[in-house]
Design a protein around this motif. Structure first.
Motif, short mmCIF file in Angstrom:
data_model
loop_
_atom_site.label_atom_id
_atom_site.label_comp_id
_atom_site.label_asym_id
_atom_site.label_seq_id
_atom_site.Cartn_x
_atom_site.Cartn_y
_atom_site.Cartn_z
N ASN A 84 0.92 -1.52 0.16
CA ASN A 84 0.33 0.16 -0.36
C ASN A 84 1.11 1.49 0.17
N ALA A 85 0.52 2.27 -0.46
CA ALA A 85 1.52 2.86 -1.33
C ALA A 85 0.82 4.20 -1.63
N SER A 86 1.70 6.19 -1.56
CA SER A 86 1.01 6.48 -2.63
C SER A 86 2.46 6.98 -3.71
N ILE A 87 2.04 8.04 -4.88
CA ILE A 87 3.61 8.63 -5.37
C ILE A 87 2.90 9.70 -5.64
N GLN A 88 3.73 10.39 -5.78
CA GLN A 88 4.24 11.57 -5.91
C GLN A 88 4.69 12.23 -7.46
N VAL A 89 4.56 12.72 -8.12
CA VAL A 89 5.28 12.05 -9.60
C VAL A 89 5.07 13.75 -10.40
N GLN A 90 6.34 14.50 -10.57
CA GLN A 90 6.44 15.88 -10.58
C GLN A 90 7.18 15.43 -12.04
N SER A 91 7.04 16.70 -12.69
CA SER A 91 7.89 17.11 -14.32
C SER A 91 8.15 18.57 -14.45
N SER A 92 9.18 18.56 -15.78
CA SER A 92 9.19 19.83 -15.44
C SER A 92 9.55 19.63 -17.07
N ARG A 93 10.24 21.44 -17.32
CA ARG A 93 10.17 21.48 -18.94
C ARG A 93 10.63 22.75 -19.37
N PRO A 94 12.18 21.91 -20.26
CA PRO A 94 12.42 23.49 -20.06
C PRO A 94 12.23 25.01 -20.87
N ASN A 106 2.84 18.34 -11.56
CA ASN A 106 2.73 18.03 -9.99
C ASN A 106 1.69 17.32 -9.38
N LEU A 107 1.14 15.82 -8.89
CA LEU A 107 0.30 15.61 -8.60
C LEU A 107 0.93 13.88 -7.21
N ASN A 108 0.22 14.03 -6.37
CA ASN A 108 0.05 12.92 -5.39
C ASN A 108 -1.35 12.31 -5.81
N ASP A 109 -0.68 10.47 -6.42
CA ASP A 109 -1.70 10.15 -6.39
C ASP A 109 -1.69 8.27 -5.41
N GLN A 110 -2.83 9.48 -4.39
CA GLN A 110 -2.94 8.33 -2.95
C GLN A 110 -3.60 7.03 -3.26
N ASP A 183 -14.29 5.91 -7.04
CA ASP A 183 -13.00 6.10 -6.71
C ASP A 183 -13.26 7.67 -6.32
N GLY A 184 -13.64 8.38 -6.15
CA GLY A 184 -13.44 9.79 -5.51
C GLY A 184 -13.27 11.02 -7.53
N LEU A 185 -13.26 12.21 -6.61
CA LEU A 185 -12.99 12.94 -7.15
C LEU A 185 -11.66 13.44 -7.61
N GLN A 186 -10.78 12.97 -7.20
CA GLN A 186 -9.45 12.98 -7.82
C GLN A 186 -8.22 11.23 -8.13
N SER A 246 -12.27 22.42 -9.66
CA SER A 246 -12.19 21.44 -10.21
C SER A 246 -10.81 20.52 -9.63
N PHE A 247 -11.12 19.16 -10.28
CA PHE A 247 -9.74 18.58 -10.04
C PHE A 247 -8.13 19.37 -10.56
N LEU A 248 -8.75 19.53 -11.79
CA LEU A 248 -7.74 20.12 -13.27
C LEU A 248 -6.67 21.33 -12.79
N LEU A 249 -8.31 22.44 -12.42
CA LEU A 249 -7.19 23.16 -11.74
C LEU A 249 -6.74 23.29 -11.05
N ARG A 250 -6.56 22.50 -9.47
CA ARG A 250 -5.59 22.36 -8.86
C ARG A 250 -4.98 21.96 -9.15
N THR A 251 -4.60 20.93 -10.02
CA THR A 251 -3.14 20.09 -9.98
C THR A 251 -2.47 20.88 -11.34
N PHE A 252 -2.82 22.07 -11.31
CA PHE A 252 -2.41 23.17 -12.49
C PHE A 252 -1.82 23.97 -11.49
N PHE A 253 -2.19 24.65 -10.65
CA PHE A 253 -1.94 25.86 -9.58
C PHE A 253 -1.27 24.74 -8.59
N ASP A 254 -1.11 23.05 -7.85
CA ASP A 254 -0.19 23.17 -7.18
C ASP A 254 1.35 22.32 -7.87
#
Length: 295
Positions: A84-94, A106-110, A183-186, A246-254
């Protein structure tokens, strides 16, 4: 001379076969009380090799074009082969004309429960389910690729989002959370559904305009770039009016809140009165950052 030619051909083939990602994987098992067990180190090593050595697209990436990303897996408990785990995924762009890399995902998948047998082969099949471990990792990889593609070209990430959706569809048949509407809103279901839905069409337009017409321009023309970023972000007002919080806007601003604060806290002045008002409405959780915007 012949040996030299062979060496050059070998080096060229290595460059041309470079995969798409430069991903750092960390498996943290402190919460289990057995973080030093070799199985966690082997899982980390196997996932690092799997992600970075798998060919995820049909495109050829030069070494300097690899997408920098990270996956931080927090193991909370395990029993036998079940984790049982969670995963924080991040990426960047030059960003063009600078040494700066902009955070884009930047997403924390619980909801990350998976089975893992030490040293098992990790193989991705794009058309069928292999395991929940592979499905979750591959889903987030295609989200990374999709966002990266959209940031360079309008709808440039479509093929990758569709593959993330394919992974979702065949993973729904298994008994793991995160793949279904209930499975929820996130959940992963909500994330990819929103990205591909016309209801959220502004999201992908903003990804393109913010990066390609805004950040990439700032190196040569900071004022024009800042103005374009502000214009793009204001488009979220319409999206938020249809789907508040919305979840999508929250992921953007995170991913972007700190960057936006920095962009508008110095440099050439642009008119951002409308932008500040929109930011307060569409991303109130980051209101402390918006108050710091003074230019």
């Amino acid at each position: 001379m012949r040996n030299l030619l062979i060496l050059l051909c070998f080096c060229l083939s290595c460059v041309l076969s470079a995969q798409e990602l430069n991903c750092t994987v960390v498996v943290n098992a402190e919460q289990t009380g057995n973080e030093n067990l070799q199985i966690f180190k082997n899982l980390e090593k196997q996932l690092t090799e799997f992600i970075n050595n798998t060919k995820w697209t049909k495109k050829t990436f030069a070494p300097q074009e690899l997408i920098n990303c990270s996956m931080n897996i927090i193991i909370s408990e395990y029993s036998g082969e079940t984790f049982n785990a969670s995963i924080q995924v991040q990426s960047s762009r030059p960003i063009y004309g600078s040494s700066y890399s902009s955070p884009i995902y930047n997403l924390n998948d619980q909801d990350f429960t998976f089975n893992y047998l030490e040293f098992q082969n990790l193989i991705y099949n794009p058309t069928q389910y292999t395991s929940n471990l592979i499905s979750v990792i591959a889903f987030h990889i295609y989200m990374i690729l999709g966002l990266d593609g959209d940031s360079y070209e309008k709808d440039g990430g479509q093929i990758y989002y569709k593959q993330a959706q394919t992974i979702l569809n065949y993973s729904q048949q298994e008994n793991f959370r995160g793949w279904k509407l209930e499975d929820g809103l996130q959940s992963r279901f909500v994330l990819i559904d929103n990205v591909l839905a016309t209801t959220f069409k502004e999201f992908r337009n903003v990804i393109y305009e913010y990066h390609r017409l805004g950040l990439d321009v700032m190196g040569e023309d900071p004022k024009t770039g800042k103005g374009q970023i502000a214009t793009s972000l204001v488009k979220f007002k319409a999206l938020n009016s249809r789907r508040p919080n919305s979840f999508l806007l929250r992921t953007f601003f995170d991913a972007k809140a700190s960057e936006i604060e920095q962009i508008y806290s110095g440099g050439p002045k642009v008119n951002i009165a409308t932008l500040k008002d929109v930011l307060q409405k569409v991303a109130p959780l980051h209101s402390s950052k918006w108050r710091n915007i003074t230019f």
